[in-house]
Design an enzyme around this catalytic site. Structure first.
Site, PDB file in Angstrom:
ATOM      1  N   GLN A 232      15.608  -5.908  12.710  1.00 46.07           N
ATOM      2  CA  GLN A 232      15.115  -7.061  11.938  1.00 46.07           C
ATOM      3  C   GLN A 232      13.704  -6.787  11.425  1.00 46.07           C
ATOM      4  O   GLN A 232      12.913  -6.124  12.099  1.00 46.07           O
ATOM      5  CB  GLN A 232      15.104  -8.310  12.827  1.00 46.07           C
ATOM      6  CG  GLN A 232      16.515  -8.815  13.111  1.00 46.07           C
ATOM      7  CD  GLN A 232      16.494 -10.034  13.994  1.00 46.07           C
ATOM      8  OE1 GLN A 232      15.704 -10.957  13.768  1.00 46.07           O
ATOM      9  NE2 GLN A 232      17.335 -10.059  14.995  1.00 46.07           N
TER      10      GLN A 232
HETATM   11  N1  GTP Z   1      33.237  -5.036   8.418  1.00 45.58           N
HETATM   12  C1  GTP Z   1      32.532  -4.320   9.281  1.00 45.58           C
HETATM   13  N2  GTP Z   1      31.663  -4.946  10.078  1.00 45.58           N
HETATM   14  C2  GTP Z   1      30.973  -4.203  10.968  1.00 45.58           C
HETATM   15  C3  GTP Z   1      31.126  -2.783  11.057  1.00 45.58           C
HETATM   16  N3  GTP Z   1      30.283  -2.326  12.015  1.00 45.58           N
HETATM   17  C4  GTP Z   1      29.634  -3.416  12.490  1.00 45.58           C
HETATM   18  N4  GTP Z   1      30.046  -4.547  11.877  1.00 45.58           N
HETATM   19  C5  GTP Z   1      29.580  -5.945  12.096  1.00 45.58           C
HETATM   20  O1  GTP Z   1      28.251  -6.054  11.625  1.00 45.58           O
HETATM   21  C6  GTP Z   1      27.523  -7.023  12.385  1.00 45.58           C
HETATM   22  C7  GTP Z   1      26.221  -6.448  12.892  1.00 45.58           C
HETATM   23  O2  GTP Z   1      26.496  -5.418  13.811  1.00 45.58           O
HETATM   24  P1  GTP Z   1      25.415  -4.912  14.873  1.00 45.58           P
HETATM   25  O3  GTP Z   1      26.019  -3.757  15.580  1.00 45.58           O
HETATM   26  O4  GTP Z   1      24.889  -6.030  15.694  1.00 45.58           O
HETATM   27  O5  GTP Z   1      24.248  -4.447  13.879  1.00 45.58           O
HETATM   28  P2  GTP Z   1      22.838  -3.835  14.280  1.00 45.58           P
HETATM   29  O6  GTP Z   1      22.527  -2.798  13.278  1.00 45.58           O
HETATM   30  O7  GTP Z   1      22.818  -3.411  15.707  1.00 45.58           O
HETATM   31  O8  GTP Z   1      21.854  -5.070  14.052  1.00 45.58           O
HETATM   32  P3  GTP Z   1      20.412  -5.315  14.721  1.00 45.58           P
HETATM   33  O9  GTP Z   1      20.563  -5.188  16.208  1.00 45.58           O
HETATM   34  O10 GTP Z   1      20.014  -6.696  14.315  1.00 45.58           O
HETATM   35  O11 GTP Z   1      19.479  -4.285  14.155  1.00 45.58           O
HETATM   36  C8  GTP Z   1      28.460  -7.444  13.523  1.00 45.58           C
HETATM   37  O12 GTP Z   1      29.041  -8.667  13.153  1.00 45.58           O
HETATM   38  C9  GTP Z   1      29.507  -6.342  13.564  1.00 45.58           C
HETATM   39  O13 GTP Z   1      30.745  -6.813  14.025  1.00 45.58           O
HETATM   40  C10 GTP Z   1      32.070  -2.129  10.181  1.00 45.58           C
HETATM   41  O14 GTP Z   1      32.279  -0.909  10.158  1.00 45.58           O
HETATM   42  N5  GTP Z   1      32.729  -2.965   9.315  1.00 45.58           N
END
Ligand code: GTP
Ligand code: MG
Length: 168
Positions: A70
């Site tokens: 974030q």
């Molecule tokens: N459609 C889709 N959604 C995905 C994919 N990978 C992750 N997501 C979704 O994207 C959203 C964010 O995923 P996170 O893994 O929390 O993302 P992050 O990068 O760790 O986010 P921060 O911890 O805030 O930095 C979640 O709702 C997941 O389910 C993908 O390959 N396809």
């Protein structure tokens, strides 16, 4: 060639590696790490600090640092740079609106002295979403071209692409 192969060439004798996963919030970093580790991904919250996972692959121990993306906490990324062997930059390939933001943040990271020895892998995540940029389209961008490789990645695909991160 995967990230592991590249690092392996550089650090033949060392078996433990530190991998830093960064990228904008919501790009899917935590999901990728959990999937790779065979963990449940049905409920995932934004990462406010960091998570560390230690994964063994062949004879390598990968210490994966998954850091929250974030905007308000990006300034803390620098606390994790030291001794990083591999940098994995995760892109939400469907988030065209924030692509400039994504490029700018990566650009800033690549200016960091402490990351100058680290190998870079860009993961083009969320390939399942209609309209998502392909890895080739992402690699074409001059600002992202510096990456040694841009790999396709979709954590929602039936077949989890473990190799996209550390495969040969
Ligand atoms: N459609 C889709 N959604 C995905 C994919 N990978 C992750 N997501 C979704 O994207 C959203 C964010 O995923 P996170 O893994 O929390 O993302 P992050 O990068 O760790 O986010 P921060 O911890 O805030 O930095 C979640 O709702 C997941 O389910 C993908 O390959 N396809
Ligand atoms: Mg996260």
């Amino acid at each position: 060639m995967g990230l592991l192969s590249i690092i392996r060439k550089i650090k033949r004798k060392e078996k433990e590696m530190r991998i830093l996963m960064v990228g904008l919030d919501n790009s899917g970093k935590t999901t990728i790490v959990l999937k790779i580790n065979g963990e449940d991904t049905s409920v995932i919250s934004p990462t406010l600090g960091f998570n560390i996972k230690t994964i063994t692959y062949q004879k390598y121990t990968l210490n994966i640092w998954d850091v929250g993306g974030q905007r308000t906490i990006r300034s803390y990324w620098r606390n994790y740079f030291e001794q990083t062997d591999g940098l994995v930059w995760v892109v939400d390939s469907s988030d065209l609106r924030r692509l400039d933001d994504c490029k700018m943040e990566l650009d800033n990271l690549l200016k960091e002295e402490r990351l100058s020895g680290a190998s870079l892998l860009i993961l083009a995540n969320k390939q399942d979403i209609k309209g998502a940029l392909t890895p080739a389209e992402i690699a074409k961008d001059p600002k992202l071209f510096c990456a040694c490789c841009v790999r396709m990645c979709c954590m929602f695909a039936r077949k989890v692409s473990y190799k996209c991160m550390i495969g040969d």
